[in-house]
Design an enzyme around this catalytic site. Structure first.
Site, PDB file in Angstrom:
ATOM      1  N   PRO A  23      14.619 -73.810 -59.917  1.00 26.86           N
ATOM      2  CA  PRO A  23      14.639 -72.316 -60.040  1.00 26.86           C
ATOM      3  C   PRO A  23      13.663 -71.540 -59.014  1.00 26.86           C
ATOM      4  CG  PRO A  23      13.751 -73.491 -62.124  1.00 26.86           C
ATOM      5  CD  PRO A  23      14.086 -74.542 -60.998  1.00 26.86           C
ATOM      6  N   CYS A  25      12.960 -67.443 -58.134  1.00 26.56           N
ATOM      7  CA  CYS A  25      13.073 -65.884 -58.282  1.00 26.56           C
ATOM      8  C   CYS A  25      13.754 -65.133 -57.347  1.00 26.56           C
ATOM      9  CB  CYS A  25      12.002 -65.332 -59.009  1.00 26.56           C
ATOM     10  SG  CYS A  25      11.179 -66.012 -60.528  1.00 26.56           S
ATOM     11  N   ALA A  57      14.050 -68.390 -63.431  1.00 27.31           N
ATOM     12  CA  ALA A  57      13.432 -67.833 -64.478  1.00 27.31           C
ATOM     13  C   ALA A  57      14.394 -66.557 -65.142  1.00 27.31           C
ATOM     14  CB  ALA A  57      11.958 -67.587 -64.067  1.00 27.31           C
ATOM     15  N   GLN A  99      16.930 -71.638 -66.450  1.00 30.71           N
ATOM     16  CA  GLN A  99      15.422 -71.833 -66.962  1.00 30.71           C
ATOM     17  C   GLN A  99      15.349 -70.557 -67.563  1.00 30.71           C
ATOM     18  OE1 GLN A  99      11.936 -70.777 -64.274  1.00 30.71           O
ATOM     19  NE2 GLN A  99      11.825 -72.974 -64.467  1.00 30.71           N
ATOM     20  N   TYR A 182       2.748 -68.619 -67.121  1.00 29.39           N
ATOM     21  CA  TYR A 182       3.596 -67.643 -67.919  1.00 29.39           C
ATOM     22  C   TYR A 182       3.303 -67.986 -69.346  1.00 29.39           C
ATOM     23  CZ  TYR A 182       5.562 -66.745 -63.412  1.00 29.39           C
ATOM     24  OH  TYR A 182       5.727 -66.202 -61.869  1.00 29.39           O
ATOM     25  N   ARG A 230       9.666 -77.456 -67.898  1.00 28.44           N
ATOM     26  CA  ARG A 230       9.048 -77.350 -66.706  1.00 28.44           C
ATOM     27  C   ARG A 230       7.511 -77.237 -67.320  1.00 28.44           C
ATOM     28  NH1 ARG A 230       9.652 -74.729 -61.099  1.00 28.44           N
ATOM     29  NH2 ARG A 230      10.672 -76.727 -60.675  1.00 28.44           N
ATOM     30  N   LEU A 301       6.721 -79.331 -52.003  1.00 30.86           N
ATOM     31  CA  LEU A 301       6.830 -79.695 -50.612  1.00 30.86           C
ATOM     32  C   LEU A 301       7.313 -81.040 -50.428  1.00 30.86           C
ATOM     33  CD1 LEU A 301       3.345 -78.532 -49.300  1.00 30.86           C
ATOM     34  CD2 LEU A 301       5.623 -77.296 -49.080  1.00 30.86           C
ATOM     35  N   ARG A 324      11.984 -74.145 -51.380  1.00 33.76           N
ATOM     36  CA  ARG A 324      12.161 -73.515 -49.932  1.00 33.76           C
ATOM     37  C   ARG A 324      12.839 -74.408 -49.059  1.00 33.76           C
ATOM     38  NH1 ARG A 324       7.007 -72.734 -52.239  1.00 33.76           N
ATOM     39  NH2 ARG A 324       6.034 -70.448 -51.913  1.00 33.76           N
TER      40      ARG A 324
END
Length: 359
Positions: A23, A25, A57, A99, A182, A230, A301, A324
């Protein structure tokens, strides 16, 4: 066949391979509503061969958004376009996940390309934030309101209602966001939870809200649909949430019907000393998997096919979540299959571009 392209079944849902869209944003919604950006962004990763596409999210309440531009699922009106997204993902042979999130004290901020600063509650577009304690994330920010008992009950109810809406919208995998500083992570960590009631102090008290949310979400989910959580497996800060805590939490979540732990780290402390490097979070997925027997997902990564294959082959995780790298290459799964010498189908519309020797 490469481990990366073996199926995985969680409850009644079978993933065609082990590659998952993590997920991410997009900060591209208005009043919580999805739009064509989300359809194309998520849909293209399904076309690209990912087995599970987890939507960013998605706020369970308006005050739970990180920014005014976040997706939401706090009202039925959000569902028609979300259904369009899930229908498309499913048509590509992928599974649609979502999510569910509440940003807590990290809510009411600008989107990154608008500066990322706090939007004070008195400023246009801002709103009061909530947290376990009246302690801001950064010293210069406005202190959040500490949730009272009624507020905590609303949080649980919001997650439950959001789960029911998500099922209506066609999502087949639900992930609870309890990471990255969060709201649910804020309750877990002694660095952000200074409460003295039944939701603060001891480990058992600090995990209470997440367990209550998990129980409510699991009860709202059909038995055949899997539930993921998560977590940030460590705060990377002395006196904070630790890897030992994460193992103990995973055991509690397992007893409450959680099917996989998605292992990230950090996010609850500004400028924490995080040793970022290739696969730097995999060790936490490996430890939880080894010590609890609960399936885990590795993230952070992971950027090439052989790296992902080795993680699975060594038994360190059951799923690979890419973020990414899938922004850079939406077709990473198709390219990875070619690199690892595994035959996978391409979309009919793209078959003419399949490399020779792969048919």
């Amino acid at each position: 066949m490469a481990h990366l392209f073996t199926p995985l079944t969680l409850r009644g849902v079978t993933l065609k391979n082990r590659l998952v869209v993590s997920p991410m944003c997009m900060y591209s919604a208005q009043d919580g509503f999805a739009n064509d950006w989300h359809l194309v962004h998520l849909g293209s990763r399904a076309v690209g061969g990912a087995a599970l596409v987890i939507q960013e999210a998605t706020a369970v309440a308006p005050e739970g958004r990180i920014t005014p531009d976040d997706l939401g699922i706090w009202q039925d009106e959000h569902l028609p376009f979300l259904r369009r997204i899930t229908d498309f993902i499913k048509a590509q042979g992928a599974v649609a996940g979502i999510q569910l999130a509440h940003a807590g004290r990290k809510a009411s901020h600008q989107s990154p390309w608008k500066g990322g600063a706090e939007i004070p509650p008195t400023a246009p577009g801002g709103w009061p934030t909530v947290a376990p304690s009246a302690q801001p994330f950064a010293p210069a920010e406005t202190a959040p309101q500490a949730l009272d008992a009624a507020g905590i009950r609303r949080v649980v109810a919001n997650f439950e209602a959001a789960t029911r809406r998500a099922v209506q919208a066609g999502y087949e995998v639900i992930e609870i966001h309890a990471a990255h500083g969060y709201l649910l992570h804020e309750f877990l960590s002694p660095l952000s939870n200074e409460r003295t009631d039944e939701y603060g102090g001891s480990f058992e008290n600090r995990i209470r809200l997440l367990l209550e949310v998990t129980e409510a979400v699991r009860a709202a989910l059909p038995a055949e649909l899997p539930l993921l959580v998560r977590i940030s497996a460590t705060d990377w800060t002395e006196g904070g949430w630790s890897a030992d805590d994460s193992v103990a939490l995973a055991r509690q979540l397992q007893r409450r019907g959680v099917d996989l732990i998605d292992c990230s780290t950090g996010g609850n402390v500004p400028k924490a000393p995080i040793p970022v490097g290739p696969g730097y979070q995999v060790e936490f997925a490996a430890r939880i998997r080894q010590e609890t027997g609960l399936p885990t997902g590795a993230v952070g990564l992971i950027t090439d096919a052989q790296q992902a294959e080795t993680i699975l082959a060594d038994g360190q995780a059951d799923l690979i979540l890419l973020a990414r790298e899938l922004l850079r290459d939406p077709y990473f799964p198709l390219h990875a299959a070619q690199e690892l010498g595994t035959e996978v189908p391409w979309p009919n519309q793209y078959e003419r571009a399949k490399p020779r020797g792969s048919r």
